[in-house]
Motif scaffolding. Structure first.
Motif, PDB file in Angstrom:
ATOM      1  N   ILE A 184       0.875  -1.190   0.000  1.00 37.05           N
ATOM      2  CA  ILE A 184       0.000   0.000   0.000  1.00 37.05           C
ATOM      3  C   ILE A 184       0.904   1.230   0.000  1.00 37.05           C
ATOM      4  CG2 ILE A 184      -1.828   1.252   1.200  1.00 37.05           C
ATOM      5  CD1 ILE A 184      -2.518  -1.451   2.593  1.00 37.05           C
ATOM      6  N   ILE A 185       0.950   1.934  -1.103  1.00 37.87           N
ATOM      7  CA  ILE A 185       1.889   3.058  -1.223  1.00 37.87           C
ATOM      8  C   ILE A 185       1.198   4.417  -1.341  1.00 37.87           C
ATOM      9  CG2 ILE A 185       3.759   1.656  -2.187  1.00 37.87           C
ATOM     10  CD1 ILE A 185       2.942   2.645  -4.968  1.00 37.87           C
ATOM     11  N   ASP A 186      -0.095   4.426  -1.632  1.00 35.63           N
ATOM     12  CA  ASP A 186      -0.828   5.683  -1.719  1.00 35.63           C
ATOM     13  C   ASP A 186      -0.931   6.318  -0.335  1.00 35.63           C
ATOM     14  OD1 ASP A 186      -2.763   7.522  -3.283  1.00 35.63           O
ATOM     15  OD2 ASP A 186      -3.918   6.919  -1.505  1.00 35.63           O
ATOM     16  N   ARG A 187      -0.531   7.576  -0.214  1.00 36.27           N
ATOM     17  CA  ARG A 187      -0.478   8.237   1.100  1.00 36.27           C
ATOM     18  C   ARG A 187      -1.850   8.329   1.752  1.00 36.27           C
ATOM     19  NH1 ARG A 187       3.635  13.088   2.205  1.00 36.27           N
ATOM     20  NH2 ARG A 187       5.591  12.001   1.801  1.00 36.27           N
ATOM     21  N   LYS A 188      -2.866   8.686   0.987  1.00 32.62           N
ATOM     22  CA  LYS A 188      -4.207   8.810   1.540  1.00 32.62           C
ATOM     23  C   LYS A 188      -4.712   7.465   2.040  1.00 32.62           C
ATOM     24  CE  LYS A 188      -8.821  10.581   0.512  1.00 32.62           C
ATOM     25  NZ  LYS A 188      -9.699  11.188  -0.533  1.00 32.62           N
ATOM     26  N   GLN A 189      -4.448   6.428   1.271  1.00 27.22           N
ATOM     27  CA  GLN A 189      -4.881   5.092   1.667  1.00 27.22           C
ATOM     28  C   GLN A 189      -4.133   4.615   2.906  1.00 27.22           C
ATOM     29  OE1 GLN A 189      -4.498   2.121  -1.412  1.00 27.22           O
ATOM     30  NE2 GLN A 189      -5.913   0.698  -0.398  1.00 27.22           N
ATOM     31  N   ARG A 190      -2.821   4.917   2.956  1.00 31.78           N
ATOM     32  CA  ARG A 190      -2.034   4.533   4.130  1.00 31.78           C
ATOM     33  C   ARG A 190      -2.543   5.256   5.379  1.00 31.78           C
ATOM     34  NH1 ARG A 190       2.107   1.323   3.587  1.00 31.78           N
ATOM     35  NH2 ARG A 190       2.834   1.863   5.664  1.00 31.78           N
ATOM     36  N   ALA A 191      -2.889   6.514   5.238  1.00 29.90           N
ATOM     37  CA  ALA A 191      -3.410   7.277   6.374  1.00 29.90           C
ATOM     38  C   ALA A 191      -4.727   6.676   6.868  1.00 29.90           C
ATOM     39  CB  ALA A 191      -3.602   8.737   5.993  1.00 29.90           C
ATOM     40  N   GLU A 192      -5.579   6.259   5.937  1.00 29.76           N
ATOM     41  CA  GLU A 192      -6.860   5.657   6.309  1.00 29.76           C
ATOM     42  C   GLU A 192      -6.670   4.320   7.027  1.00 29.76           C
ATOM     43  OE1 GLU A 192      -8.983   5.375   2.665  1.00 29.76           O
ATOM     44  OE2 GLU A 192      -9.476   7.518   2.564  1.00 29.76           O
ATOM     45  N   ILE A 193      -5.693   3.522   6.562  1.00 25.76           N
ATOM     46  CA  ILE A 193      -5.518   2.171   7.103  1.00 25.76           C
ATOM     47  C   ILE A 193      -4.629   2.162   8.349  1.00 25.76           C
ATOM     48  CG2 ILE A 193      -4.518  -0.119   6.613  1.00 25.76           C
ATOM     49  CD1 ILE A 193      -5.378   0.359   3.669  1.00 25.76           C
ATOM     50  N   PHE A 194      -3.539   2.942   8.307  1.00 25.73           N
ATOM     51  CA  PHE A 194      -2.540   2.886   9.374  1.00 25.73           C
ATOM     52  C   PHE A 194      -2.610   4.046  10.363  1.00 25.73           C
ATOM     53  CE2 PHE A 194      -0.576   0.555   5.780  1.00 25.73           C
ATOM     54  CZ  PHE A 194      -0.441  -0.685   6.390  1.00 25.73           C
ATOM     55  N   GLY A 195      -3.486   4.996  10.101  1.00 29.54           N
ATOM     56  CA  GLY A 195      -3.627   6.126  11.008  1.00 29.54           C
ATOM     57  C   GLY A 195      -2.859   7.349  10.572  1.00 29.54           C
ATOM     58  N   GLN A 196      -1.693   7.145   9.960  1.00 27.80           N
ATOM     59  CA  GLN A 196      -0.891   8.209   9.342  1.00 27.80           C
ATOM     60  C   GLN A 196      -0.173   7.605   8.145  1.00 27.80           C
ATOM     61  OE1 GLN A 196       0.370  10.682  13.400  1.00 27.80           O
ATOM     62  NE2 GLN A 196       1.880  10.414  11.785  1.00 27.80           N
ATOM     63  N   TYR A 197       0.125   8.459   7.162  1.00 29.03           N
ATOM     64  CA  TYR A 197       0.763   7.943   5.951  1.00 29.03           C
ATOM     65  C   TYR A 197       2.153   7.389   6.229  1.00 29.03           C
ATOM     66  CZ  TYR A 197       3.924  11.953   5.626  1.00 29.03           C
ATOM     67  OH  TYR A 197       4.917  12.874   5.886  1.00 29.03           O
ATOM     68  N   ASP A 198       2.810   7.886   7.309  1.00 26.76           N
ATOM     69  CA  ASP A 198       4.179   7.468   7.605  1.00 26.76           C
ATOM     70  C   ASP A 198       4.243   6.365   8.662  1.00 26.76           C
ATOM     71  OD1 ASP A 198       3.308   9.200   9.580  1.00 26.76           O
ATOM     72  OD2 ASP A 198       5.210  10.270   9.756  1.00 26.76           O
ATOM     73  N   HIS A 199       3.107   5.788   9.025  1.00 30.47           N
ATOM     74  CA  HIS A 199       3.103   4.603   9.879  1.00 30.47           C
ATOM     75  C   HIS A 199       3.263   3.362   9.001  1.00 30.47           C
ATOM     76  CE1 HIS A 199       0.751   6.550  13.482  1.00 30.47           C
ATOM     77  NE2 HIS A 199       1.873   7.178  13.181  1.00 30.47           N
ATOM     78  N   VAL A 200       4.011   2.385   9.486  1.00 32.56           N
ATOM     79  CA  VAL A 200       4.245   1.182   8.685  1.00 32.56           C
ATOM     80  C   VAL A 200       3.435  -0.016   9.177  1.00 32.56           C
ATOM     81  CG1 VAL A 200       6.549   1.927   7.981  1.00 32.56           C
ATOM     82  CG2 VAL A 200       6.294   0.513  10.029  1.00 32.56           C
ATOM     83  N   ARG A 201       2.702   0.148  10.272  1.00 29.70           N
ATOM     84  CA  ARG A 201       1.879  -0.961  10.785  1.00 29.70           C
ATOM     85  C   ARG A 201       0.808  -0.425  11.734  1.00 29.70           C
ATOM     86  NH1 ARG A 201       6.737  -1.061  13.023  1.00 29.70           N
ATOM     87  NH2 ARG A 201       7.472  -2.541  11.477  1.00 29.70           N
ATOM     88  N   VAL A 202      -0.190  -1.269  11.961  1.00 26.95           N
ATOM     89  CA  VAL A 202      -1.166  -1.044  13.027  1.00 26.95           C
ATOM     90  C   VAL A 202      -0.949  -2.145  14.052  1.00 26.95           C
ATOM     91  CG1 VAL A 202      -3.593  -0.868  13.660  1.00 26.95           C
ATOM     92  CG2 VAL A 202      -2.857  -0.111  11.399  1.00 26.95           C
ATOM     93  N   TYR A 203      -0.502  -1.782  15.243  1.00 28.96           N
ATOM     94  CA  TYR A 203      -0.248  -2.781  16.279  1.00 28.96           C
ATOM     95  C   TYR A 203      -1.553  -3.314  16.859  1.00 28.96           C
ATOM     96  CZ  TYR A 203       4.768  -1.794  16.503  1.00 28.96           C
ATOM     97  OH  TYR A 203       6.099  -1.664  16.210  1.00 28.96           O
ATOM     98  N   GLY A 204      -1.564  -4.633  17.052  1.00 30.72           N
ATOM     99  CA  GLY A 204      -2.673  -5.283  17.725  1.00 30.72           C
ATOM    100  C   GLY A 204      -2.283  -5.670  19.147  1.00 30.72           C
ATOM    101  N   ARG A 205      -3.077  -6.569  19.731  1.00 28.05           N
ATOM    102  CA  ARG A 205      -2.816  -6.999  21.108  1.00 28.05           C
ATOM    103  C   ARG A 205      -1.524  -7.802  21.235  1.00 28.05           C
ATOM    104  NH1 ARG A 205      -8.115  -8.451  20.423  1.00 28.05           N
ATOM    105  NH2 ARG A 205      -7.656 -10.670  20.674  1.00 28.05           N
ATOM    106  N   ASP A 206      -1.014  -8.305  20.094  1.00 29.96           N
ATOM    107  CA  ASP A 206       0.231  -9.093  20.138  1.00 29.96           C
ATOM    108  C   ASP A 206       1.475  -8.235  20.365  1.00 29.96           C
ATOM    109  OD1 ASP A 206       0.007  -7.865  17.651  1.00 29.96           O
ATOM    110  OD2 ASP A 206       0.854  -9.559  16.540  1.00 29.96           O
TER     111      ASP A 206
END
Length: 249
Positions: A184-206
């Motif tokens: 996923i390289i589109d900045r807007k899409q990354r912001a929607e999925i990861f919270g910010q375009y420069d985040h590389v992951r969404v951390y879960g409970r693990d």
């Protein structure tokens, strides 16, 4: 689009803060870091704004105020008679001046880019000896780091035995596992999925178990449960936010 250099933004914040604090004075909300009260806090958020999130005086957010209360009430960070060696990765402005002035701290800040950091360094290759620090803070950093395993190993290596660290991250507790997708390289899409375009992951409970796999003993502290509901509202805290408090035994 012209971008204001970060050093200028930092200097501007010292000018703007007292003006904001003056015009928002009141008794509804209180910043526990400096004890000042206001009729409202400022909205803040990447994309969707959170109401009453940003303190007009210290520029602290919910997570900063929660960490402050935990340190004050549950640790010897402010009261230790022994001088504590502290490493602060990507230091937050709301803490910087206060921690630097504390006589019981030998306080070092580090960041790869920040102009307010003492040591310019990559978190994946820290220029400090093993077992150097009694306390390490690394908040809202690891979600930006591609090799977060290496970064965690460096935090573990440089923390003294018997020391502790607080490593806050944006976390989706409804997710069992952390989500990453480099395709996923589109900045807007990354912001929607990861919270910010420069985040590389969404951390879960693990996230907590990943820290444990590095060697840390991890306490998943929901400190908001120890704070009265009226105080949660007055300090503008985020209910059920987890503090990852990590120890090197």
């Amino acid at each position: 689009m012209n971008v204001i250099p970060r050093p200028i933004l930092i200097r501007l914040s010292y000018i703007i803060r007292p003006i904001l604090a003056f015009f928002l004075k009141g008794n509804t909300y209180t910043d526990p870091i400096d004890g000042k009260s206001f009729r409202k806090f400022l909205p803040y958020g990447y994309g969707k704004q959170r109401e009453n999130a940003l303190s007009p005086s210290t520029l602290s957010l919910e997570r900063h105020r929660l960490m402050w209360l935990f340190l004050k009430d549950e640790t010897n960070f402010f009261s230790s008679t022994k001088k504590l060696k502290v490493l602060h990765i990507a230091p937050e402005q709301c803490f910087l001046d206060i921690f630097r002035k504390q006589k019981n701290l030998d306080y070092t800040t580090s960041d790869l880019e920040s102009p307010i950091a003492d040591v310019k360094a990559d978190i994946c290759n820290l220029p400090f000896k093993d077992n150097s620090f009694d306390v390490i803070f690394c908040n809202h950093v690891l979600e930006h780091i591609t090799d977060d395993t290496k970064a965690m190993q460096e935090l573990f290596r440089t923390l003294k035995k018997g020391g502790f660290g607080i490593f806050q991250i944006p976390q989706d507790l409804s997710r069992e596992t952390t989500f990453e997708d480099d395709s996923i390289i589109d900045r807007k899409q990354r912001a929607e999925i990861f919270g910010q375009y420069d985040h590389v992951r969404v951390y879960g409970r693990d996230y907590f178990n990943k820290l444990r796999s590095i060697g840390f003993k991890v306490n998943e502290v929901d400190y908001t449960k120890k704070i009265a509901p009226k105080e949660l509202e007055r300090f503008c805290l985020m209910k059920n936010e987890i503090l990852p408090v990590c120890y090197k035994e």
